[in-house]
Design a protein around this motif. Structure first.
Motif, mmCIF file in Angstrom:
data_model
loop_
_atom_site.group_PDB
_atom_site.id
_atom_site.type_symbol
_atom_site.label_atom_id
_atom_site.label_comp_id
_atom_site.label_asym_id
_atom_site.label_seq_id
_atom_site.Cartn_x
_atom_site.Cartn_y
_atom_site.Cartn_z
ATOM 1 N N SER A 165 17.278 1.092 -23.809
ATOM 2 C CA SER A 165 17.902 0.015 -23.035
ATOM 3 C C SER A 165 18.373 0.563 -21.689
ATOM 4 C CB SER A 165 19.089 -0.562 -23.818
ATOM 5 O OG SER A 165 20.012 -1.150 -22.946
ATOM 6 N N LYS A 166 17.721 0.086 -20.611
ATOM 7 C CA LYS A 166 18.101 0.538 -19.263
ATOM 8 C C LYS A 166 19.542 0.124 -18.972
ATOM 9 C CE LYS A 166 16.927 1.757 -14.855
ATOM 10 N NZ LYS A 166 18.179 1.940 -14.161
ATOM 11 N N GLU A 167 19.893 -1.074 -19.483
ATOM 12 C CA GLU A 167 21.232 -1.592 -19.240
ATOM 13 C C GLU A 167 22.284 -0.645 -19.822
ATOM 14 O OE1 GLU A 167 21.455 -5.573 -20.739
ATOM 15 O OE2 GLU A 167 23.603 -5.657 -20.256
ATOM 16 N N LYS A 168 22.051 -0.199 -21.058
ATOM 17 C CA LYS A 168 23.014 0.707 -21.692
ATOM 18 C C LYS A 168 23.035 2.071 -20.999
ATOM 19 C CE LYS A 168 23.225 0.530 -26.364
ATOM 20 N NZ LYS A 168 22.568 0.520 -27.696
ATOM 21 N N THR A 190 26.462 3.860 -19.016
ATOM 22 C CA THR A 190 26.992 5.227 -19.163
ATOM 23 C C THR A 190 26.938 5.958 -17.819
ATOM 24 O OG1 THR A 190 26.169 5.334 -21.429
ATOM 25 C CG2 THR A 190 26.730 7.423 -20.408
ATOM 26 N N ALA A 191 25.804 5.826 -17.119
ATOM 27 C CA ALA A 191 25.661 6.532 -15.830
ATOM 28 C C ALA A 191 26.701 6.021 -14.826
ATOM 29 C CB ALA A 191 24.246 6.336 -15.289
ATOM 30 N N ASP A 192 26.923 4.707 -14.788
ATOM 31 C CA ASP A 192 27.911 4.146 -13.853
ATOM 32 C C ASP A 192 29.300 4.706 -14.130
ATOM 33 O OD1 ASP A 192 25.917 2.698 -12.737
ATOM 34 O OD2 ASP A 192 26.496 0.761 -13.612
ATOM 35 N N LYS A 193 29.638 4.776 -15.410
ATOM 36 C CA LYS A 193 30.962 5.300 -15.803
ATOM 37 C C LYS A 193 31.126 6.740 -15.277
ATOM 38 C CE LYS A 193 33.760 5.258 -20.000
ATOM 39 N NZ LYS A 193 33.645 5.366 -21.443
ATOM 40 N N ILE A 194 30.061 7.531 -15.447
ATOM 41 C CA ILE A 194 30.110 8.931 -14.990
ATOM 42 C C ILE A 194 30.259 8.979 -13.466
ATOM 43 C CG2 ILE A 194 28.687 11.018 -14.715
ATOM 44 C CD1 ILE A 194 27.554 10.408 -17.553
ATOM 45 N N ASN A 195 29.469 8.170 -12.771
ATOM 46 C CA ASN A 195 29.502 8.191 -11.298
ATOM 47 C C ASN A 195 30.855 7.723 -10.769
ATOM 48 O OD1 ASN A 195 26.900 9.234 -10.976
ATOM 49 N ND2 ASN A 195 25.990 7.208 -11.265
ATOM 50 N N VAL A 212 18.100 6.132 -17.013
ATOM 51 C CA VAL A 212 16.627 6.066 -17.021
ATOM 52 C C VAL A 212 16.184 5.379 -18.307
ATOM 53 C CG1 VAL A 212 14.484 7.400 -16.877
ATOM 54 C CG2 VAL A 212 16.567 8.295 -15.826
ATOM 55 N N SER A 213 15.302 4.382 -18.141
ATOM 56 C CA SER A 213 14.791 3.729 -19.337
ATOM 57 C C SER A 213 13.620 4.549 -19.880
ATOM 58 C CB SER A 213 14.365 2.314 -18.935
ATOM 59 O OG SER A 213 13.180 1.973 -19.551
ATOM 60 N N ALA A 214 13.677 4.898 -21.152
ATOM 61 C CA ALA A 214 12.556 5.632 -21.765
ATOM 62 C C ALA A 214 12.568 5.410 -23.262
ATOM 63 C CB ALA A 214 12.669 7.126 -21.473
ATOM 64 N N ASN A 215 11.374 5.437 -23.833
ATOM 65 C CA ASN A 215 11.225 5.315 -25.280
ATOM 66 C C ASN A 215 10.872 6.700 -25.825
ATOM 67 O OD1 ASN A 215 10.489 4.796 -27.896
ATOM 68 N ND2 ASN A 215 9.249 2.995 -27.410
ATOM 69 N N VAL A 216 11.748 7.241 -26.694
ATOM 70 C CA VAL A 216 11.502 8.595 -27.212
ATOM 71 C C VAL A 216 10.280 8.668 -28.120
ATOM 72 C CG1 VAL A 216 13.889 9.417 -27.011
ATOM 73 C CG2 VAL A 216 13.154 8.291 -29.129
#
Ligand code: NAD
Length: 284
Positions: free
Chosen positions: A44-47, A51-56, A65-69
């Motif tokens: 989920s790119k949104e999720k 997290t990234a926004d909180k860190i920044n 980054v949206s990615a499927n493992v």
């Protein structure tokens, strides 16, 4: 965020899969707090962005980054973006994982009277191969594929590390969840295999095996609508000598210790339980 101790991760790039989730979101924040540039990978790119926004906002540097493992092309695409924006990976946290109801039995034990077809029950006989496959893929392949993709950048890099996320189920399976238990046992086993395999190119590989933490993925299993513990949650508490669930921040000391070359340079191929004593207790 309050982290237990500071380590110096300036100039390091950390990739955290499942970083949009509860546990790995807090891993991502802690690594950023110690100076790492963090790529938060999630289906989920949104999720991931949250997290990234909180860190920044807290003065760190992160990208979502949206990615499927489970898809190598998707991971290769993510690797390209990360390398361009942050640099190549030094620290890989394989956190994406979880269970599926189709790999889960309704009851803890099989009783003769339940063995006939019954719409309200998933018995051992009803376990759906696709559900089981989904869980094995997500946890095992979802650890193997990101390791294949990102270790290409980590060969012979100073302080290169992988941390996998296993579970209590890997030591002794919990009732009802054979697929998740088997898949996490495979993650623990693979952690050891990969540590040996990567030992000549300087990549250390360890795993954390969290005990029980209330998160999105298990909330409904553990907490009733009225906020009380479910029967299963109470059983877990009864088998946890410290008599409580863990808090995500209680994993951070182990994470930072395993990541830090100064603190754990000779620790390799281990699976560390962080469980309030659950795995040490026989129940008697
Ligand atoms: P969570 O559900 O909050 O986070 C998991 C994240 O992984 C989610 O954000 C989800 O979007 C992402 N994800 C799912 N499939 C993906 C895919 N194919 N590709 C990329 N991302 C994907 O769960 P959590 O409780 O924070 O769990 C994190 C890890 O810890 C998991 O591996 C879980 O199995 C393990 N674990 C959790 C507990 C616990 O008590 N919560 C205990 C032991 C182990």
């Amino acid at each position: 965020m309050k982290i237990p101790f500071n380590i110096d991760l300036r100039d390091k790039v950390a990739v955290v899969t499942g970083g949009g989730g509860v546990l790995c979101g807090s891993f991502a924040e802690a690594l950023a707090e110690c100076g790492a540039k963090v790529a938060v990978l999630d289906l989920s790119k949104e999720k991931a962005d949250l997290t990234a926004d909180k860190i920044n906002k807290n003065g760190g540097l992160a990208i979502g980054v949206s990615a499927n493992v489970l898809k190598k092309e998707s991971l290769e695409e993510a690797r390209k973006i990360i390398t361009e924006k942050l640099g190549s990976c030094d620290i890989l946290i394989n956190g994406a994982g979880g269970n599926h109801h189709k790999g889960t039995t309704t009851k803890e034990y099989l009783y003769k009277e339940d063995s006939e077809s019954n719409e309200d029950l998933i018995t051992f006989f009803d376990l759906d191969p696709q559900g089981v496959e989904f869980v094995f893929n997500l946890n095992f392949l979802g650890t193997l594929l990101p390791s294949q993709v990102f270790t290409k950048d980590m060969l012979e890099k100073e302080g290169a590390v992988i941390i996998n996320v296993s579970s209590m189920n890997a030591f002794t399976p919990l009732t009802k969840i054979p697929a998740y238990s088997g898949a996490k046992a495979a993650v623990s086993n693979f952690t050891k295999w990969l540590a040996v395999h990567m030992s000549k190119v300087g990549i250390r590989v360890n795993a954390i095996a969290p005990g029980f933490f209330v998160t999105q993925q298990n909330h409904a299993l553990l907490i009733n609508d009225d906020g009380t513990y479910t029967e299963r949650a109470q059983k877990i508490i009864n088998n946890t000598p410290m008599e409580r669930f863990g808090k995500p921040e209680e994993l951070l000391g182990t994470l930072l210790w395993l990541v830090d070359e100064n603190a754990s340079s000779f620790v390799n191929g281990t699976v560390i339980p962080v469980d309030g004593g659950f795995s040490a207790y026989s129940g008697v």
